[in-house]
Motif scaffolding. Structure first.
Motif, PDB file in Angstrom:
ATOM      1  N   ASN A 199      42.736   1.405  27.165  1.00  0.00           N
ATOM      2  CA  ASN A 199      42.070   1.756  28.419  1.00  0.00           C
ATOM      3  C   ASN A 199      41.703   0.510  29.221  1.00  0.00           C
ATOM      4  O   ASN A 199      41.899   0.450  30.442  1.00  0.00           O
ATOM      5  CB  ASN A 199      40.821   2.580  28.111  1.00  0.00           C
ATOM      6  CG  ASN A 199      39.872   2.689  29.299  1.00  0.00           C
ATOM      7  OD1 ASN A 199      38.907   1.946  29.401  1.00  0.00           O
ATOM      8  ND2 ASN A 199      40.164   3.609  30.206  1.00  0.00           N
TER       9      ASN A 199
ATOM     10  N   ARG B 153      44.048   1.138  32.110  1.00  0.00           N
ATOM     11  CA  ARG B 153      43.288   2.207  32.757  1.00  0.00           C
ATOM     12  C   ARG B 153      43.703   3.607  32.317  1.00  0.00           C
ATOM     13  O   ARG B 153      43.266   4.590  32.924  1.00  0.00           O
ATOM     14  CB  ARG B 153      43.385   2.091  34.290  1.00  0.00           C
ATOM     15  CG  ARG B 153      42.930   0.760  34.858  1.00  0.00           C
ATOM     16  CD  ARG B 153      41.435   0.568  34.700  1.00  0.00           C
ATOM     17  NE  ARG B 153      40.684   1.571  35.423  1.00  0.00           N
ATOM     18  CZ  ARG B 153      40.422   1.528  36.738  1.00  0.00           C
ATOM     19  NH1 ARG B 153      40.882   0.498  37.458  1.00  0.00           N
ATOM     20  NH2 ARG B 153      39.717   2.478  37.325  1.00  0.00           N
TER      21      ARG B 153
ATOM     22  N   THR C 214      43.196   6.884  30.231  1.00  0.00           N
ATOM     23  CA  THR C 214      41.915   7.374  29.736  1.00  0.00           C
ATOM     24  C   THR C 214      41.787   7.072  28.249  1.00  0.00           C
ATOM     25  O   THR C 214      42.776   7.091  27.507  1.00  0.00           O
ATOM     26  CB  THR C 214      41.743   8.889  29.949  1.00  0.00           C
ATOM     27  OG1 THR C 214      42.653   9.603  29.115  1.00  0.00           O
ATOM     28  CG2 THR C 214      41.956   9.272  31.416  1.00  0.00           C
ATOM     29  N   VAL C 215      40.562   6.786  27.821  1.00  0.00           N
ATOM     30  CA  VAL C 215      40.318   6.515  26.399  1.00  0.00           C
ATOM     31  C   VAL C 215      40.754   7.708  25.557  1.00  0.00           C
ATOM     32  O   VAL C 215      41.324   7.545  24.476  1.00  0.00           O
ATOM     33  CB  VAL C 215      38.830   6.192  26.163  1.00  0.00           C
ATOM     34  CG1 VAL C 215      38.529   6.059  24.663  1.00  0.00           C
ATOM     35  CG2 VAL C 215      38.431   4.926  26.893  1.00  0.00           C
TER      36      VAL C 215
END
Length: 279
Positions: free
Chosen positions: A165, A169, A171-172
């Motif tokens: 992430n 970027r 999403t986790v």
């Protein structure tokens, strides 16, 4: 006031609902969620139950009663009678305990991200091609704890998800699920080169699936000012498409999703040698 514990059957619940003449609108999503908990055997007796005012009007517990009717299963409830009518305005105003709360109370670190990842893994296993938002996607706290018990490796995968992430970027949640399910399905694959490539993009040629995923995620992050609740499902789809191409040794220059595209399965093929993977 009088309080007692009662075994409430679906028939009794339906009868009591007829006195539900002064309550907030019924939420079908909440009823469905509670009914699911009852049917899965997750229901537990607590101090929260059913309340009637001085005139016998139901003032608390309509969703619990409706869920019993929907589930068709009797449960034990605390029933309070004779509650002052003036108490209605202050009932049910507390914050509901979330999955994060349940995990934090169980001593888990990174409880917020872990709860989201466990929910996503549950949905990936049970409803991969449905929307991951809305009432049908609600996952109970007991379900989250059950998923964690069956898949303890999610704790370690979460650390990879956080690193991915930060790098691109994604999403986790999507990165954690992607890492977990690919390592679970393909323990023969060393994923260190995958992680490094997606996080840094260093020395990667155009068409390398790691670079394509990285650029796709960064572009999405720049273009979406408002996040959708099911972004993690879309990100996971891109993650798996890119990962499959990488492990199969295929070039991929563009990641896109067709309207009815199903979630990819982890590829069982491998055209790369360990040396190729680290290139």
């Amino acid at each position: 006031m009088d309080m007692q514990v009662v075994d409430v059957s679906p028939q009794l619940a339906a009868q009591w609902l007829t006195s539900n003449t002064n309550n907030r609108p019924l939420s079908k999503g909440t009823v469905q969620q509670l009914a699911g908990q009852i049917q899965r055997g997750e229901w537990q007796l607590t101090h929260q139950g059913i309340a009637f005012d001085e005139d016998g009007v139901l003032i608390d517990g309509q969703h619990r009663l409706a869920a019993i009717v929907k589930a068709g299963v009797a449960v034990r409830l605390t029933v309070t009678r004779g509650v002052p009518r003036t108490a209605f305005t202050v009932m049910d105003t507390g914050r509901k305990r979330t999955g994060r709360d349940a995990l934090a109370l169980a001593g888990e670190a990174n409880a917020t991200h872990l709860a989201a990842a466990l929910r996503g893994l549950h949905l990936y296993r049970t409803a991969p091609n449905s929307s991951w938002s809305g009432g049908s996607s609600v996952t109970s706290n007991d379900q989250l704890l059950d998923v964690l018990g069956k898949h303890p490796g999610v704790r370690d995968a979460l650390q990879r998800g956080i690193a991915l992430n930060r790098g691109c970027r994604i999403t986790v949640t999507a990165a954690t699920i992607g890492w977990y399910i690919t390592t679970e399905a393909r323990p023969d694959v060393d994923q260190s080169a995958w992680e490094e490539g997606v996080v840094t993009g260093a020395r990667l040629e155009p068409g390398d699936p790691r670079l394509t995923l990285r650029n796709t995620m960064l572009n999405l992050a720049l273009g979406n000012a408002h996040r959708r609740r099911d972004d993690s499902r879309e990100h996971l789809l891109y993650y798996l498409k890119a990962w499959n191409a990488w492990v199969e040794g295929r070039s991929i220059k563009l990641l896109r999703r067709s309207p009815n595209e199903t979630m990819p399965r982890v590829s069982s093929r491998s055209a790369l040698t360990p040396a190729d993977n680290s290139a």
